[in-house]
Design a protein around this motif. Sequence first.
Motif, PDB file in Angstrom:
ATOM      1  N   ALA A  19     -61.641  47.727 -12.361  1.00 45.51           N
ATOM      2  CA  ALA A  19     -61.682  48.571 -11.161  1.00 45.51           C
ATOM      3  C   ALA A  19     -62.643  47.999 -10.122  1.00 45.51           C
ATOM      4  O   ALA A  19     -62.328  47.960  -8.923  1.00 45.51           O
ATOM      5  CB  ALA A  19     -62.083  49.993 -11.540  1.00 45.51           C
ATOM      6  N   VAL A  20     -63.819  47.562 -10.562  1.00 46.48           N
ATOM      7  CA  VAL A  20     -64.801  46.994  -9.636  1.00 46.48           C
ATOM      8  C   VAL A  20     -64.244  45.731  -8.991  1.00 46.48           C
ATOM      9  O   VAL A  20     -64.360  45.531  -7.767  1.00 46.48           O
ATOM     10  CB  VAL A  20     -66.124  46.698 -10.365  1.00 46.48           C
ATOM     11  N   CYS A  21     -63.602  44.877  -9.793  1.00 46.99           N
ATOM     12  CA  CYS A  21     -63.044  43.636  -9.248  1.00 46.99           C
ATOM     13  C   CYS A  21     -61.884  43.916  -8.293  1.00 46.99           C
ATOM     14  O   CYS A  21     -61.755  43.263  -7.254  1.00 46.99           O
ATOM     15  CB  CYS A  21     -62.596  42.729 -10.387  1.00 46.99           C
ATOM     16  N   ARG A  22     -61.022  44.866  -8.642  1.00 50.73           N
ATOM     17  CA  ARG A  22     -59.912  45.211  -7.751  1.00 50.73           C
ATOM     18  C   ARG A  22     -60.408  45.745  -6.413  1.00 50.73           C
ATOM     19  O   ARG A  22     -59.798  45.499  -5.369  1.00 50.73           O
ATOM     20  CB  ARG A  22     -58.991  46.225  -8.431  1.00 50.73           C
ATOM     21  N   ALA A  23     -61.505  46.468  -6.429  1.00 48.03           N
ATOM     22  CA  ALA A  23     -62.066  46.969  -5.183  1.00 48.03           C
ATOM     23  C   ALA A  23     -62.549  45.832  -4.284  1.00 48.03           C
ATOM     24  O   ALA A  23     -62.674  46.003  -3.074  1.00 48.03           O
ATOM     25  CB  ALA A  23     -63.205  47.936  -5.477  1.00 48.03           C
ATOM     26  N   HIS A  24     -62.799  44.667  -4.888  1.00 48.64           N
ATOM     27  CA  HIS A  24     -63.165  43.461  -4.140  1.00 48.64           C
ATOM     28  C   HIS A  24     -61.953  42.561  -3.894  1.00 48.64           C
ATOM     29  O   HIS A  24     -62.121  41.403  -3.484  1.00 48.64           O
ATOM     30  CB  HIS A  24     -64.222  42.668  -4.917  1.00 48.64           C
ATOM     31  N   ASP A  25     -60.757  43.073  -4.157  1.00 45.31           N
ATOM     32  CA  ASP A  25     -59.520  42.277  -4.033  1.00 45.31           C
ATOM     33  C   ASP A  25     -59.537  41.065  -4.953  1.00 45.31           C
ATOM     34  O   ASP A  25     -59.040  39.986  -4.604  1.00 45.31           O
ATOM     35  CB  ASP A  25     -59.295  41.834  -2.578  1.00 45.31           C
ATOM     36  N   ARG A  26     -60.097  41.263  -6.147  1.00 49.81           N
ATOM     37  CA  ARG A  26     -60.112  40.204  -7.164  1.00 49.81           C
ATOM     38  C   ARG A  26     -59.578  40.780  -8.478  1.00 49.81           C
ATOM     39  O   ARG A  26     -60.328  40.938  -9.449  1.00 49.81           O
ATOM     40  CB  ARG A  26     -61.530  39.665  -7.374  1.00 49.81           C
ATOM     41  N   THR A  41     -66.347  37.351  -9.806  1.00 45.42           N
ATOM     42  CA  THR A  41     -66.731  38.755  -9.928  1.00 45.42           C
ATOM     43  C   THR A  41     -67.976  39.055  -9.094  1.00 45.42           C
ATOM     44  O   THR A  41     -68.747  38.150  -8.777  1.00 45.42           O
ATOM     45  CB  THR A  41     -67.026  39.121 -11.393  1.00 45.42           C
ATOM     46  N   PRO A  42     -68.194  40.324  -8.761  1.00 50.93           N
ATOM     47  CA  PRO A  42     -69.470  40.697  -8.135  1.00 50.93           C
ATOM     48  C   PRO A  42     -70.621  40.440  -9.106  1.00 50.93           C
ATOM     49  O   PRO A  42     -70.418  40.311 -10.325  1.00 50.93           O
ATOM     50  CB  PRO A  42     -69.302  42.201  -7.875  1.00 50.93           C
ATOM     51  N   ARG A  43     -71.830  40.380  -8.573  1.00 52.23           N
ATOM     52  CA  ARG A  43     -72.980  40.119  -9.445  1.00 52.23           C
ATOM     53  C   ARG A  43     -73.095  41.209 -10.508  1.00 52.23           C
ATOM     54  O   ARG A  43     -72.787  42.369 -10.269  1.00 52.23           O
ATOM     55  CB  ARG A  43     -74.278  40.003  -8.641  1.00 52.23           C
ATOM     56  N   PHE A  44     -73.536  40.774 -11.677  1.00 58.69           N
ATOM     57  CA  PHE A  44     -73.723  41.592 -12.873  1.00 58.69           C
ATOM     58  C   PHE A  44     -72.420  41.845 -13.637  1.00 58.69           C
ATOM     59  O   PHE A  44     -72.467  42.470 -14.702  1.00 58.69           O
ATOM     60  CB  PHE A  44     -74.385  42.950 -12.574  1.00 58.69           C
ATOM     61  N   TYR A  45     -71.290  41.383 -13.144  1.00 61.14           N
ATOM     62  CA  TYR A  45     -70.024  41.673 -13.822  1.00 61.14           C
ATOM     63  C   TYR A  45     -69.447  40.421 -14.463  1.00 61.14           C
ATOM     64  O   TYR A  45     -69.515  39.331 -13.895  1.00 61.14           O
ATOM     65  CB  TYR A  45     -69.032  42.321 -12.846  1.00 61.14           C
ATOM     66  N   PRO A  46     -68.882  40.550 -15.684  1.00 64.55           N
ATOM     67  CA  PRO A  46     -68.396  39.383 -16.421  1.00 64.55           C
ATOM     68  C   PRO A  46     -67.020  38.933 -15.943  1.00 64.55           C
ATOM     69  O   PRO A  46     -66.270  39.696 -15.333  1.00 64.55           O
ATOM     70  CB  PRO A  46     -68.328  39.899 -17.864  1.00 64.55           C
ATOM     71  N   ASP A  47     -66.712  37.696 -16.255  1.00 66.68           N
ATOM     72  CA  ASP A  47     -65.384  37.157 -15.968  1.00 66.68           C
ATOM     73  C   ASP A  47     -64.387  37.495 -17.067  1.00 66.68           C
ATOM     74  O   ASP A  47     -63.177  37.372 -16.857  1.00 66.68           O
ATOM     75  CB  ASP A  47     -65.464  35.636 -15.815  1.00 66.68           C
ATOM     76  N   ALA A  48     -64.883  37.905 -18.225  1.00 63.79           N
ATOM     77  CA  ALA A  48     -64.005  38.269 -19.339  1.00 63.79           C
ATOM     78  C   ALA A  48     -64.702  39.294 -20.225  1.00 63.79           C
ATOM     79  O   ALA A  48     -65.922  39.258 -20.391  1.00 63.79           O
ATOM     80  CB  ALA A  48     -63.622  37.039 -20.166  1.00 63.79           C
ATOM     81  N   VAL A  49     -63.911  40.209 -20.765  1.00 64.14           N
ATOM     82  CA  VAL A  49     -64.388  41.216 -21.713  1.00 64.14           C
ATOM     83  C   VAL A  49     -63.430  41.224 -22.891  1.00 64.14           C
ATOM     84  O   VAL A  49     -62.217  41.428 -22.702  1.00 64.14           O
ATOM     85  CB  VAL A  49     -64.427  42.630 -21.081  1.00 64.14           C
ATOM     86  N   MET A 152     -67.585  48.927  -3.861  1.00 66.07           N
ATOM     87  CA  MET A 152     -66.880  49.043  -2.594  1.00 66.07           C
ATOM     88  C   MET A 152     -66.304  50.449  -2.407  1.00 66.07           C
ATOM     89  O   MET A 152     -66.025  51.153  -3.384  1.00 66.07           O
ATOM     90  CB  MET A 152     -65.771  47.996  -2.533  1.00 66.07           C
ATOM     91  N   PRO A 153     -66.129  50.871  -1.140  1.00 67.16           N
ATOM     92  CA  PRO A 153     -65.665  52.236  -0.863  1.00 67.16           C
ATOM     93  C   PRO A 153     -64.339  52.598  -1.526  1.00 67.16           C
ATOM     94  O   PRO A 153     -64.098  53.777  -1.810  1.00 67.16           O
ATOM     95  CB  PRO A 153     -65.541  52.255   0.666  1.00 67.16           C
ATOM     96  N   GLY A 154     -63.489  51.616  -1.791  1.00 69.31           N
ATOM     97  CA  GLY A 154     -62.206  51.910  -2.427  1.00 69.31           C
ATOM     98  C   GLY A 154     -62.341  52.585  -3.781  1.00 69.31           C
ATOM     99  O   GLY A 154     -61.412  53.287  -4.220  1.00 69.31           O
ATOM    100  N   LEU A 155     -63.478  52.428  -4.431  1.00 73.84           N
ATOM    101  CA  LEU A 155     -63.686  53.068  -5.731  1.00 73.84           C
ATOM    102  C   LEU A 155     -63.713  54.586  -5.616  1.00 73.84           C
ATOM    103  O   LEU A 155     -63.404  55.295  -6.578  1.00 73.84           O
ATOM    104  CB  LEU A 155     -64.986  52.570  -6.365  1.00 73.84           C
ATOM    105  N   LEU A 156     -64.069  55.099  -4.436  1.00 75.50           N
ATOM    106  CA  LEU A 156     -64.155  56.548  -4.254  1.00 75.50           C
ATOM    107  C   LEU A 156     -62.783  57.217  -4.302  1.00 75.50           C
ATOM    108  O   LEU A 156     -62.688  58.426  -4.524  1.00 75.50           O
ATOM    109  CB  LEU A 156     -64.835  56.872  -2.925  1.00 75.50           C
ATOM    110  N   ALA A 157     -61.716  56.453  -4.082  1.00 75.04           N
ATOM    111  CA  ALA A 157     -60.365  57.017  -4.103  1.00 75.04           C
ATOM    112  C   ALA A 157     -59.812  57.162  -5.513  1.00 75.04           C
ATOM    113  O   ALA A 157     -58.746  57.761  -5.708  1.00 75.04           O
ATOM    114  CB  ALA A 157     -59.429  56.141  -3.275  1.00 75.04           C
ATOM    115  N   ASP A 158     -60.517  56.634  -6.497  1.00 77.99           N
ATOM    116  CA  ASP A 158     -60.069  56.672  -7.898  1.00 77.99           C
ATOM    117  C   ASP A 158     -60.660  57.909  -8.568  1.00 77.99           C
ATOM    118  O   ASP A 158     -61.879  58.005  -8.735  1.00 77.99           O
ATOM    119  CB  ASP A 158     -60.519  55.403  -8.611  1.00 77.99           C
ATOM    120  N   ASP A 159     -59.795  58.857  -8.959  1.00 74.63           N
ATOM    121  CA  ASP A 159     -60.325  60.105  -9.535  1.00 74.63           C
ATOM    122  C   ASP A 159     -60.820  59.944 -10.963  1.00 74.63           C
ATOM    123  O   ASP A 159     -61.317  60.904 -11.560  1.00 74.63           O
ATOM    124  CB  ASP A 159     -59.283  61.225  -9.450  1.00 74.63           C
TER     125      ASP A 159
END
Length: 248
Positions: A19-26, A41-49, A152-159
């Motif tokens: 979700a965080v990556c999608r909000a960054h268009d990644r 990825t944004p800082r603090f976020y992994p490339d794989a889980v 990013m603000p797009g995360l606010l649209a996700d309930d």
Amino acid sequence: MNSSITMLAAHNNATWCDAVCRAHDRPGEFHETIWLTRLGTPRFYPDAVTTAGVEAAPAQLKAIADLISSNRRREWFVKDSFHCLRLESLGFEPLFDAEWIAMSGVRPDGRHHQPGDRSTIVTDEAGLSAWERSWADEDAKASAIPLPRVFMPGLLADDSIVFVSIQGEDGSTGGGILNRGADVVGLSNLFGSQMDRVWRSLIAIAGESFPGLPLVGYEHGHDIAAAKLAGFETIGPLRIWRLPATAR
């Protein structure tokens, strides 16, 4: 609790990272035993889980090897959700170890324990910007340049995602994030000067926003003790790996 809740926690965390990556268009990719993104990825976020245990290690190692081969000039980070990968063979080094935590069943009553605290849910872009400034305060003070946005603000649209801001009568501030996914609710990015109160407030908001679902997350160091005091138990280890960038 057993490995099944640990697997749900890993899936929940992969959903949150996506979700965080999608909000960054990644956007990332969900495979059978691993989530990954090829776009940074944004800082603090992994490339794989990883989302499955040792039985899936060979397939996960191959996926990670293929992933990093696309660009060895930058850093890569992997969340080894079951602490079972041997990534030294690919040049990775351990960054830190942590513990998955979970709470299910009867929860401590945190709503009235600190009656002066006021918990609110962030609903607009201005509120999210203020929330992130509070969350990033120490990093921002240590940085000589403005830090890029993570949330990013797009995360606010996700309930399924809730940003919680906590204000105390004594002037203290804090907060955290809740995300519903994989039939559990993840707690992450907790911050504040009174962490016992932050934990209690987030547990209470989780019960109101996503009633009946187990709570999960991960912590390391001294934060594990705070989580246990809040009523969580540890359910399994994880490791964050880092692959340094190669010289240009």
